[in-house]
Design a protein around this motif. Structure first.
Motif, PDB file in Angstrom:
ATOM      1  N   TYR A  25      18.452  28.659  39.641  1.00  0.00           N
ATOM      2  CA  TYR A  25      17.492  27.993  38.760  1.00  0.00           C
ATOM      3  C   TYR A  25      18.081  27.750  37.374  1.00  0.00           C
ATOM      4  CZ  TYR A  25      13.264  26.765  36.252  1.00  0.00           C
ATOM      5  OH  TYR A  25      12.343  26.109  35.474  1.00  0.00           O
ATOM      6  N   THR A  26      18.729  28.749  36.804  1.00  0.00           N
ATOM      7  CA  THR A  26      19.265  28.582  35.448  1.00  0.00           C
ATOM      8  C   THR A  26      20.344  27.500  35.414  1.00  0.00           C
ATOM      9  OG1 THR A  26      19.754  29.843  33.435  1.00  0.00           O
ATOM     10  CG2 THR A  26      21.139  30.320  35.353  1.00  0.00           C
ATOM     11  N   SER A  27      21.078  27.339  36.516  1.00  0.00           N
ATOM     12  CA  SER A  27      22.147  26.325  36.550  1.00  0.00           C
ATOM     13  C   SER A  27      21.600  24.897  36.550  1.00  0.00           C
ATOM     14  CB  SER A  27      23.056  26.533  37.759  1.00  0.00           C
ATOM     15  OG  SER A  27      22.384  26.159  38.949  1.00  0.00           O
ATOM     16  N   THR A  28      20.308  24.729  36.868  1.00  0.00           N
ATOM     17  CA  THR A  28      19.730  23.383  36.862  1.00  0.00           C
ATOM     18  C   THR A  28      19.540  22.849  35.444  1.00  0.00           C
ATOM     19  OG1 THR A  28      17.408  24.105  36.843  1.00  0.00           O
ATOM     20  CG2 THR A  28      18.474  23.801  39.019  1.00  0.00           C
ATOM     21  N   SER A  29      19.813  23.706  34.454  1.00  0.00           N
ATOM     22  CA  SER A  29      19.660  23.252  33.067  1.00  0.00           C
ATOM     23  C   SER A  29      20.916  23.522  32.244  1.00  0.00           C
ATOM     24  CB  SER A  29      18.453  23.932  32.416  1.00  0.00           C
ATOM     25  OG  SER A  29      18.153  23.316  31.182  1.00  0.00           O
ATOM     26  N   ASP A  30      22.073  23.641  32.913  1.00  0.00           N
ATOM     27  CA  ASP A  30      23.313  23.894  32.170  1.00  0.00           C
ATOM     28  C   ASP A  30      23.591  22.807  31.133  1.00  0.00           C
ATOM     29  OD1 ASP A  30      23.699  26.282  33.469  1.00  0.00           O
ATOM     30  OD2 ASP A  30      25.206  25.512  34.850  1.00  0.00           O
ATOM     31  N   VAL A  31      23.215  21.576  31.440  1.00  0.00           N
ATOM     32  CA  VAL A  31      23.296  20.493  30.451  1.00  0.00           C
ATOM     33  C   VAL A  31      21.936  19.804  30.339  1.00  0.00           C
ATOM     34  CG1 VAL A  31      25.794  20.104  30.588  1.00  0.00           C
ATOM     35  CG2 VAL A  31      24.269  18.916  32.180  1.00  0.00           C
ATOM     36  N   GLY A  32      20.885  20.556  30.643  1.00  0.00           N
ATOM     37  CA  GLY A  32      19.535  20.021  30.549  1.00  0.00           C
ATOM     38  C   GLY A  32      19.150  19.095  31.688  1.00  0.00           C
ATOM     39  N   GLN A  33      19.950  19.081  32.770  1.00  0.00           N
ATOM     40  CA  GLN A  33      19.768  18.073  33.810  1.00  0.00           C
ATOM     41  C   GLN A  33      18.384  18.081  34.461  1.00  0.00           C
ATOM     42  OE1 GLN A  33      22.015  20.584  33.826  1.00  0.00           O
ATOM     43  NE2 GLN A  33      22.709  21.101  35.868  1.00  0.00           N
TER      44      GLN A  33
END
Length: 182
Positions: A25-33
């Motif tokens: 889940y946290t990786s889905t926002s690594d660049v706010g994607q």
């Protein structure tokens, strides 16, 4: 209680399945994607186009303030760098810890929907998603609680500003359209 103690108190709840879920889940926002995708989807649908624009503008404002101004200015070391003995479940992030870019992006999207008076179910779901995103950063030992709190505040302010900007731009566009038809 110091902030590392708070993060250390969270560590006993780690389990393999929760680690996998949180890391994904946290990786889905690594660049706010995830929040950018939300904005794009909303912008494509004519009925929610203004909401989508507000989300995209909010995420952009949040990124500029957080990554362009505050992180380079403050340069706070991350908790995982201060205490490298804690096992990492995500790749060790680079750069400054303060404020959390993940929390900023999540709460920018939420704030844009909230202050633009988006549909209540969507606002609630995105709000829950934003809170969970912020909590993942503590669980992953990559941000202090105050990093997440600051990201939340910056995100909400970006969401408020974006709602006002998009509303003003929409009014201006309506005025121009009505003037061109007279």
């Amino acid at each position: 209680m110091n902030e590392l103690a708070i993060l250390d108190a969270i560590q006993p709840i780690h389990t393999p399945w929760l680690d996998a879920l949180v890391a994904a889940y946290t990786s889905t926002s690594d660049v706010g994607q995830i929040w950018i995708l939300l904005g794009i989807v909303l912008a494509i649908i004519p009925k929610t186009r203004k909401l989508g624009a507000a989300v995209l503008v909010a995420v952009l404002i949040g990124a500029i303030v957080t990554s362009g101004i505050l992180k380079p200015l403050i340069m706070r070391p991350r908790p995982c760098d201060v205490n490298p003995l804690v096992p990492m479940i995500v790749d060790r992030p680079h750069g400054s810890s303060f404020p959390s870019g993940h929390a900023t992006a999540a709460f920018a999207a939420f704030g844009a929907l909230l202050f633009s008076k988006g549909p209540k179910p969507l606002v609630i779901v995105v709000g829950i998603g934003a809170v969970l995103m912020a909590l993942t950063r503590l669980y992953c030992y990559v941000h202090y609680p105050t990093d997440v709190l600051a990201g939340t505040v910056v995100g909400l302010l970006a969401g408020f500003a974006a709602a006002k900007i998009v509303e003003a731009a929409s009014r201006k566009l309506q005025e121009r359209r009505s003037q061109s038809h007279t």
